[in-house]
Design a protein around this motif. Structure first.
Motif, PDB file in Angstrom:
ATOM      1  N   THR A  30       0.669  -1.111  -0.343  1.00  0.00           N
ATOM      2  CA  THR A  30       0.215   0.090  -0.203  1.00  0.00           C
ATOM      3  C   THR A  30       0.712   1.225   0.062  1.00  0.00           C
ATOM      4  OG1 THR A  30      -2.091  -1.687   1.170  1.00  0.00           O
ATOM      5  CG2 THR A  30      -2.068   1.366   1.077  1.00  0.00           C
ATOM      6  N   ASP A  31       1.281   1.578  -1.464  1.00  0.00           N
ATOM      7  CA  ASP A  31       1.301   2.935  -1.117  1.00  0.00           C
ATOM      8  C   ASP A  31       0.703   4.339  -0.748  1.00  0.00           C
ATOM      9  OD1 ASP A  31       3.314   5.008  -2.188  1.00  0.00           O
ATOM     10  OD2 ASP A  31       3.602   4.566  -3.917  1.00  0.00           O
ATOM     11  N   THR A  32       0.687   4.843   0.597  1.00  0.00           N
ATOM     12  CA  THR A  32       0.159   6.096   0.931  1.00  0.00           C
ATOM     13  C   THR A  32       0.712   7.217   0.513  1.00  0.00           C
ATOM     14  OG1 THR A  32       1.753   6.529   2.345  1.00  0.00           O
ATOM     15  CG2 THR A  32       0.069   4.730   2.408  1.00  0.00           C
ATOM     16  N   SER A  33       1.571   7.549  -0.406  1.00  0.00           N
ATOM     17  CA  SER A  33       2.266   8.664  -1.411  1.00  0.00           C
ATOM     18  C   SER A  33       1.209   8.871  -2.692  1.00  0.00           C
ATOM     19  CB  SER A  33       3.187   8.477  -1.560  1.00  0.00           C
ATOM     20  OG  SER A  33       4.626   8.537  -2.417  1.00  0.00           O
ATOM     21  N   VAL A  34      -0.174   7.605  -2.890  1.00  0.00           N
ATOM     22  CA  VAL A  34      -0.212   8.245  -3.845  1.00  0.00           C
ATOM     23  C   VAL A  34      -2.107   8.098  -3.461  1.00  0.00           C
ATOM     24  CG1 VAL A  34       0.689   7.912  -6.031  1.00  0.00           C
ATOM     25  CG2 VAL A  34      -0.556   5.873  -4.667  1.00  0.00           C
ATOM     26  N   CYS A  35      -2.595   7.756  -2.055  1.00  0.00           N
ATOM     27  CA  CYS A  35      -3.633   7.723  -1.604  1.00  0.00           C
ATOM     28  C   CYS A  35      -4.128   8.675  -1.500  1.00  0.00           C
ATOM     29  CB  CYS A  35      -3.966   7.196  -0.196  1.00  0.00           C
ATOM     30  SG  CYS A  35      -5.215   7.076   0.271  1.00  0.00           S
ATOM     31  N   ILE A  36      -6.014   8.429  -2.388  1.00  0.00           N
ATOM     32  CA  ILE A  36      -6.902  10.456  -2.625  1.00  0.00           C
ATOM     33  C   ILE A  36      -7.671   9.553  -1.252  1.00  0.00           C
ATOM     34  CG2 ILE A  36      -6.333  10.929  -4.810  1.00  0.00           C
ATOM     35  CD1 ILE A  36      -8.443   9.207  -5.239  1.00  0.00           C
ATOM     36  N   GLY A  37      -7.677   9.140  -0.708  1.00  0.00           N
ATOM     37  CA  GLY A  37      -8.542   9.175   0.570  1.00  0.00           C
ATOM     38  C   GLY A  37     -10.463   8.792   0.052  1.00  0.00           C
ATOM     39  N   CYS A  38     -10.385   8.086  -1.188  1.00  0.00           N
ATOM     40  CA  CYS A  38     -11.545   7.811  -1.782  1.00  0.00           C
ATOM     41  C   CYS A  38     -12.547   6.651  -0.826  1.00  0.00           C
ATOM     42  CB  CYS A  38     -11.434   7.664  -3.065  1.00  0.00           C
ATOM     43  SG  CYS A  38     -11.416   6.047  -3.597  1.00  0.00           S
ATOM     44  N   CYS A  41     -11.670   1.367  -1.550  1.00  0.00           N
ATOM     45  CA  CYS A  41     -11.638   0.360  -0.975  1.00  0.00           C
ATOM     46  C   CYS A  41     -12.406  -0.099   0.365  1.00  0.00           C
ATOM     47  CB  CYS A  41     -10.113   0.123  -0.439  1.00  0.00           C
ATOM     48  SG  CYS A  41      -9.634   2.029   0.294  1.00  0.00           S
ATOM     49  N   GLU A  42     -12.825   0.329   1.051  1.00  0.00           N
ATOM     50  CA  GLU A  42     -13.314   0.143   1.928  1.00  0.00           C
ATOM     51  C   GLU A  42     -14.488  -0.411   2.326  1.00  0.00           C
ATOM     52  OE1 GLU A  42     -14.132   3.056   5.062  1.00  0.00           O
ATOM     53  OE2 GLU A  42     -12.371   3.452   5.445  1.00  0.00           O
ATOM     54  N   VAL A  43     -15.362   0.383   0.447  1.00  0.00           N
ATOM     55  CA  VAL A  43     -16.733   0.352   0.150  1.00  0.00           C
ATOM     56  C   VAL A  43     -16.047  -1.378  -0.309  1.00  0.00           C
ATOM     57  CG1 VAL A  43     -18.554   0.766  -1.891  1.00  0.00           C
ATOM     58  CG2 VAL A  43     -17.376   2.600  -0.466  1.00  0.00           C
ATOM     59  N   ALA A  44     -15.297  -1.552  -1.884  1.00  0.00           N
ATOM     60  CA  ALA A  44     -15.604  -2.340  -2.826  1.00  0.00           C
ATOM     61  C   ALA A  44     -15.187  -4.076  -1.392  1.00  0.00           C
ATOM     62  CB  ALA A  44     -14.256  -2.333  -3.192  1.00  0.00           C
ATOM     63  N   CYS A  45     -14.672  -3.645  -0.142  1.00  0.00           N
ATOM     64  CA  CYS A  45     -14.076  -5.107   0.383  1.00  0.00           C
ATOM     65  C   CYS A  45     -15.397  -5.042   1.390  1.00  0.00           C
ATOM     66  CB  CYS A  45     -13.915  -3.779   1.783  1.00  0.00           C
ATOM     67  SG  CYS A  45     -13.266  -5.465   2.952  1.00  0.00           S
ATOM     68  N   PRO A 197      -7.282  -9.596  -4.937  1.00  0.00           N
ATOM     69  CA  PRO A 197      -8.540  -8.884  -3.830  1.00  0.00           C
ATOM     70  C   PRO A 197      -9.066  -7.359  -4.379  1.00  0.00           C
ATOM     71  CG  PRO A 197      -6.717  -9.503  -2.766  1.00  0.00           C
ATOM     72  CD  PRO A 197      -6.111  -9.368  -4.375  1.00  0.00           C
ATOM     73  N   ALA A 198     -10.844  -7.459  -3.733  1.00  0.00           N
ATOM     74  CA  ALA A 198     -11.751  -6.501  -4.050  1.00  0.00           C
ATOM     75  C   ALA A 198     -10.761  -4.974  -3.697  1.00  0.00           C
ATOM     76  CB  ALA A 198     -13.547  -6.894  -3.287  1.00  0.00           C
ATOM     77  N   CYS A 203      -8.896   0.249  -6.359  1.00  0.00           N
ATOM     78  CA  CYS A 203      -8.304   1.583  -5.969  1.00  0.00           C
ATOM     79  C   CYS A 203      -8.112   1.765  -7.341  1.00  0.00           C
ATOM     80  CB  CYS A 203      -7.197   0.925  -4.852  1.00  0.00           C
ATOM     81  SG  CYS A 203      -5.883   2.330  -4.445  1.00  0.00           S
ATOM     82  N   PRO A 204      -7.758   3.462  -7.253  1.00  0.00           N
ATOM     83  CA  PRO A 204      -7.982   4.318  -8.716  1.00  0.00           C
ATOM     84  C   PRO A 204      -6.577   4.885  -8.883  1.00  0.00           C
ATOM     85  CG  PRO A 204      -9.065   5.269  -7.343  1.00  0.00           C
ATOM     86  CD  PRO A 204      -8.979   4.266  -6.537  1.00  0.00           C
ATOM     87  N   THR A 205      -6.199   4.623  -7.848  1.00  0.00           N
ATOM     88  CA  THR A 205      -4.512   4.977  -8.086  1.00  0.00           C
ATOM     89  C   THR A 205      -3.566   4.294  -8.095  1.00  0.00           C
ATOM     90  OG1 THR A 205      -4.579   5.593  -5.346  1.00  0.00           O
ATOM     91  CG2 THR A 205      -5.734   7.634  -7.223  1.00  0.00           C
ATOM     92  N   GLU A 206      -4.252   3.168  -7.690  1.00  0.00           N
ATOM     93  CA  GLU A 206      -2.956   1.788  -7.619  1.00  0.00           C
ATOM     94  C   GLU A 206      -1.920   2.273  -6.451  1.00  0.00           C
ATOM     95  OE1 GLU A 206      -0.733   1.013 -11.037  1.00  0.00           O
ATOM     96  OE2 GLU A 206      -2.168   0.327 -11.864  1.00  0.00           O
ATOM     97  N   SER A 207      -2.718   2.647  -5.623  1.00  0.00           N
ATOM     98  CA  SER A 207      -2.088   2.550  -3.414  1.00  0.00           C
ATOM     99  C   SER A 207      -2.397   1.360  -3.028  1.00  0.00           C
ATOM    100  CB  SER A 207      -3.194   3.944  -3.489  1.00  0.00           C
ATOM    101  OG  SER A 207      -2.562   3.857  -1.909  1.00  0.00           O
TER     102      SER A 207
END
Ligand code: SF4
Ligand code: SF4
Lengths: 302, 355
Positions: A30-38, A41-45, A197-198, A203-207
């Motif tokens: 999980t590369d947090t430097s590209v995470c946009i907080g959308c 992942c929570e929803v898909a899971c 995995p879902a 994840c739209p940013t490949e975080s």
């Protein structure tokens, strides 16, 4: 007593657990430097794993209304608000009053405005090499899959709750009203069918990147070097080292600040590592106890 | 599903914490540093740490009161079996009888508490699917499975004298006492394991003040078990037979006090949860009751009433100590300080001195 080796140090967990012809160990980077907080992942899971609803409440801290990994949240996106911004490891996070009706600093006038940065990070079960949750489970409900991940068999778990304080990351949790322990399965069912995995899929940013752990570790090292070259000296990996207290994580992270800022333990250790020493202390106490009893009765009779 | 809180409750509580006087485990400035910034740092510098909005990193144990209560009943069973075996071997029938009967009662209560605490009590037998040396709970299950029937048989043998002398009951009347002797010794042989494994049970968790206390917990629990067994003897036995119980009380109390002192003073920051709050009060009460119980037992040469009171004080001390240790651990898991500060310190030492 198992020999000390299988309780600590680097190893490949699936063959160690008895799988013959296991494939490569799979995991998350999980590369947090590209995470946009959308929170995709929570929803898909939740969708894929049919996890009950949670987080219908405002926590009043940042845009994180999930709060933590729980029995009903197997991915958790942390939002860290920091001021002052980048440049050095800040002494801490700060509450900037978000979410609020207006952006921070809008009502205070120019002089009062500060710069800030936002850190986002999608947290998940680490699928530890030496998983304390698995090792202490007295029913065998928690098991090691052929992919090297750690999964609860819900038809076995009797809700003894031992795994919950055993996890050094505070991941696994008891579901209220159900009584059993639940956590991320690394989408065991999807993996069996050759799917991603879902959460990683969504994840739209490949975080969140999924793949063979060896490959992910190489990719992560390259990414850190790249960030350092671009002038982000705070970039660091977390959970990638097979020599750490849990033997390395199957799900590891690239962070932009100290782990504790994101709610991660700075130096987690699987308590099971000390089992030989702990049993020895208990044996000593047991002998002392027996000796005291004998002495009490052979002492002068009254 | 349990009752859902009103939407917005968490938010309101969070804002209250920001505004109002902050409880000790919540950073007053919301997220970030544990201590107010600005002004003089009054704390020792290492207590300063960052966290994610002051939230706990670990999940505190979900165990309810059943588990600390079991720590007591399990120890009581073990101590009583040792007392009974001593009485059996040295010809003190009052100690033997009281020990055996208490052991059966306590081990039955233990089984009830352990099953009652499960999230799925009907699946308690899943514990018997596996035997895992890495799981202290699994080890404990098997210790209990060996101990329970032995303690039960020993207690049942005590009713032999009430049975008629003829027929099948007569045969049981003749067979039970020797069987009870063997079972009583078997129970006593497993008793020390039963009393001390619980120390490993708590220590094999990420709970900072339990894991950090792993060298001391088995000692405390062994002492507490001996003292509670001695308490049973002091309550039940006539003055002529009470001598060993008195000495057992002294030995048990010494171990319990020594162990409790160790966790309160030798764990650095991780000692703090044992000296503050509910845990601190319970452990202080345990110490006072232990001292009172031992003192009473030693001076109560001829008085059965005073002996009995001392025994009761020792039992109460054991309860208080077990709950104190339990709550100390839970408090240490709830406050991220106890997770972050020692771990960061460990990291710093390792970086300063790689190997
Ligand atoms: S992070 Fe916790 S729940 Fe996940 S495998 Fe490791 S010990 Fe188990
Ligand atoms: S709660 Fe379930 S999964 Fe966790 S240790 Fe107990 S039996 Fe195993």
């Amino acid at each position: 007593m198992p020999d000390g080796d299988s309780l600590a140090g680097p190893l490949d967990p699936a063959p160690d657990a008895g799988w013959v012809a296991a494939g490569p160990r799979m995991g998350f980077f999980t590369d947090t430097s590209v995470c946009i907080g959308c929170k995709a992942c929570e929803v898909a899971c939740k969708e894929w794993n049919d996890v009950p609803a949670s987080g219908f409440d405002l926590l009043g801290m940042s845009y994180d209304n999930t709060g933590a990994l729980t029995a009903n949240s197997w991915r958790h996106v942390a939002f860290v608000e920091q001021s002052p911004p980048t440049g050095h490891d800040t002494p801490g996070t700060r509450f900037l009053g978000m979410p609020g009706p207006r952006p921070p600093g809008r009502d205070t006038g120019v002089e009062e405005r500060t710069d800030f940065r936002w850190l986002m990070m999608s947290d998940v079960c680490k699928h530890c090499t030496h998983a304390a949750c698995l090792d202490v489970c007295p029913t065998g409900a928690l098991f090691r899959t052929e992919f090297g991940s750690v999964v609860v068999q819900q038809d076995i778990c009797n809700g003894c709750g031992y795994c919950i304080p055993a996890c050094p990351y505070g991941v696994i949790d008891q579901r209220r009203g159900d009584g059993r322990a639940w956590k991320c399965t690394l989408c065991y069912d999807r993996l069996g069918a050759g799917l991603t995995p879902a959460c990683a899929q969504a994840c739209p940013t490949e975080s969140i990147q999924y793949g063979p752990l060896d490959e992910l570790r190489e990719r992560a090292a390259t990414r850190v070097a790249q960030l350092h070259a671009r002038g982000v000296p705070q970039a660091r990996l977390y959970g990638h080292d097979p020599n750490d207290g849990v033997g390395g994580d199957g799900a590891f992270f690239l962070l932009l600040d100290e782990p504790q800022v994101y709610g991660l333990p700075p130096d987690p250790v699987a308590a099971t590592r000390d089992l030989p020493r702990m049993w020895r202390r208990a044996g000593l106490a047991a002998l002392t106890m027996a000796a005291a009893a004998v002495a009490a009765f052979v002492g002068r009779s009254s | 599903m349990s009752r859902q809180p009103r939407v917005g409750d968490l938010f309101r509580r969070f804002r209250q914490r920001l505004d109002g006087p902050a409880p000790h485990d919540v950073p007053p400035a919301g997220p970030g540093r544990a201590r107010p910034r600005g002004g003089e740092e009054l704390r020792v510098p290492e207590a300063e740490f960052t966290s994610y909005y002051g939230r706990p990193i670990l999940k505190p144990p979900v165990w309810r009161w059943d588990i600390p209560a079991y720590l007591f009943t399990g120890g009581l069973a073990a101590g009583s079996s040792l007392l009974a075996a001593g009485g059996q071997l040295t010809g003190r029938p009052a100690l033997r009888r009281a020990g055996r009967v208490t052991a059966l009662g306590a081990v039955t209560a233990s089984a009830y508490l352990l099953i009652h605490d499960l999230g799925r009590p009907a699946r308690f037998h899943h514990m018997l699917r596996v035997a895992k040396p890495t799981s202290p709970m699994s080890v404990g299950t098997w210790i209990l499975s060996a101990y329970g029937p032995a303690a039960g048989l020993a207690a049942v043998a005590e009713v032999a004298t009430w049975l008629p002398e003829r027929g099948a009951a007569g045969r049981a009347r003749r067979l039970l006492p020797p069987a009870g002797q063997v079972a009583g010794l078997a129970a006593a042989a497993t008793a020390p394991a039963l009393a001390t494994y619980t120390g490993v049970l708590l220590a094999t968790t990420a709970v900072p003040s339990w894991h950090g206390a792993y060298p001391h917990l088995p000692i405390i629990f062994a002492g507490s078990a001996l003292a509670s067994g001695a308490g049973v003897g002091l309550i039940a036995a006539p003055c002529g037979q009470v001598g060993p119980a008195r000495r057992l009380a002294l030995a048990g109390a010494a171990l319990e006090l020594y162990g409790a002192r160790s966790v309160k003073t030798r764990l650095g920051l991780l000692s703090e949860p044992y000296t503050t709050g509910a845990a601190g009060r319970l452990l202080r009460a345990g110490r006072a009751l232990t001292v009172a119980g031992v003192f009473g037992a030693l001076v109560a040469r001829r008085s059965r009433v005073l002996s009995g009171l001392s025994g009761a004080a020792l039992l109460a001390a054991s309860v208080a100590t077990r709950f104190g240790i339990f709550h100390g651990g839970v408090a240490s898991a709830r406050d991220p300080k106890y997770t972050v500060v020692p771990q960061r310190e460990r990291l710093r030492r390792r970086q300063a001195d790689p190997d």
